[in-house]
Write a protein that holds these residues in place. Sequence first.
Motif, PDB file in Angstrom:
ATOM      1  N   ALA A  34      -7.994   1.438  -0.910  1.00  0.00           N
ATOM      2  CA  ALA A  34      -7.028   2.041  -1.374  1.00  0.00           C
ATOM      3  C   ALA A  34      -6.984   3.689  -1.249  1.00  0.00           C
ATOM      4  N   LEU A  35      -8.209   4.459  -1.123  1.00  0.00           N
ATOM      5  CA  LEU A  35      -8.420   5.523  -1.084  1.00  0.00           C
ATOM      6  C   LEU A  35      -7.879   6.259   0.391  1.00  0.00           C
ATOM      7  N   ARG A  36      -7.792   5.040   1.184  1.00  0.00           N
ATOM      8  CA  ARG A  36      -7.426   5.575   2.513  1.00  0.00           C
ATOM      9  C   ARG A  36      -5.995   5.029   3.090  1.00  0.00           C
ATOM     10  N   PRO A  37      -5.417   5.635   4.055  1.00  0.00           N
ATOM     11  CA  PRO A  37      -4.137   4.878   4.473  1.00  0.00           C
ATOM     12  C   PRO A  37      -4.718   3.815   5.362  1.00  0.00           C
ATOM     13  N   VAL A  38      -4.188   2.874   5.416  1.00  0.00           N
ATOM     14  CA  VAL A  38      -4.779   1.562   5.923  1.00  0.00           C
ATOM     15  C   VAL A  38      -4.811   1.494   7.544  1.00  0.00           C
ATOM     16  N   ALA A  39      -4.142   2.156   8.172  1.00  0.00           N
ATOM     17  CA  ALA A  39      -4.157   2.297   9.674  1.00  0.00           C
ATOM     18  C   ALA A  39      -5.627   3.090   9.848  1.00  0.00           C
ATOM     19  N   THR A  88       1.400  -4.396  14.434  1.00  0.00           N
ATOM     20  CA  THR A  88       1.415  -4.897  12.842  1.00  0.00           C
ATOM     21  C   THR A  88       2.666  -3.678  12.166  1.00  0.00           C
ATOM     22  N   ALA A  89       3.369  -4.446  11.221  1.00  0.00           N
ATOM     23  CA  ALA A  89       4.260  -3.474  10.442  1.00  0.00           C
ATOM     24  C   ALA A  89       3.443  -2.658   9.354  1.00  0.00           C
ATOM     25  N   VAL A  90       3.492  -1.469   9.551  1.00  0.00           N
ATOM     26  CA  VAL A  90       2.946  -0.579   8.345  1.00  0.00           C
ATOM     27  C   VAL A  90       4.034   0.519   7.873  1.00  0.00           C
ATOM     28  N   HIS A  91       4.296   0.467   6.728  1.00  0.00           N
ATOM     29  CA  HIS A  91       5.499   1.276   6.370  1.00  0.00           C
ATOM     30  C   HIS A  91       6.698   1.243   7.102  1.00  0.00           C
ATOM     31  N   ASP A  92       7.036   0.092   7.553  1.00  0.00           N
ATOM     32  CA  ASP A  92       8.227   0.029   8.546  1.00  0.00           C
ATOM     33  C   ASP A  92       8.295   0.415   9.875  1.00  0.00           C
ATOM     34  N   GLU A  93       6.884   0.849  10.131  1.00  0.00           N
ATOM     35  CA  GLU A  93       6.727   1.050  11.721  1.00  0.00           C
ATOM     36  C   GLU A  93       5.769   0.245  12.106  1.00  0.00           C
TER      37      GLU A  93
END
Length: 296
Positions: free
Chosen positions: A75-80, A143-148
């Motif tokens: 969780a310290l990193r943006p998942v992408a 993969t959907a990430v933050h609606d993108e």
Amino acid sequence: MTGLRVGVVLPSFGAGVPGSVAEHARHAEEVGLESVWVGDHLIPVRPFLDSTLVLATAAAVTERIRIGFGVLVLALRPVAWAAKQVATLQQLSGNRVLLGIGTGGSVHGDAAWRAVGVPYRERGRRTDAALAVLPGLVAGEPTAVHDEQVTLSPGAPMPPVLIAGSGAALRRVARYGDEWYPAFSSPDQIAEGVRELTELAAGFGRPTPGVTVNVSVGLGDLDPSLVDAQVRALTDYGMSEDQARRSLVTGSPAQAAERFAELAEAGVGRIVAMPFAGDRFRQRELLAETAELVAK
């Protein structure tokens, strides 16, 4: 006892650590250990190199040994970005990554979380959300990430996911993990956790996760002051002095093999040793002797 895998935590390569990342990783492979591991800290209490770069270096100088996060604080990193790093490590290592994941504990405070703008209280929820999309991202699938809709390239095989924690975290393990990754746990605690995981995993239609456990190890003839210092260090993680002392694996390789066998009987498939004595090279040699005894 055949089948119990034994790995080792690499030193936290800050100031004053003898030997390079490459030397320690190569030595672990040369003595026959199964895996090398590194912790993941942004602002710890002592100097600490970035985990992904340490593992990339270890992968570059070895051929067989597996490389593990012990554990990545997702969780310290943006998942992408995390997925990109994991997929790259898989590419560089020939798919040798073991992806330990945790939510981060309170021992280092919340400075790292404030530094990246993530509320400490949200780390569990954000970890679950990241775990839900991480396999698709690593594999290079849309993969959907933050609606993108995100597609990373090149993709790579998703490595085994080992999830740290106990108590409420077991639900996360059962839902997303290939293995449970507790630390400093007794055989009774492991066995109880496996029973609970079996029930939880069945509820998600998944098999019972395997178990990898962290163990604090100091082998050979050690000055008692070294043992006392390690006990004090473990109490910083919320253990009582008695619990910390009983969790340590000390003595000869034969004595350590007996302790490892007890953990294996409780359901452990891999032990990750965290040496606390000064000579890491000698500790790995003694640990390899222990692994050979366990395999007989």
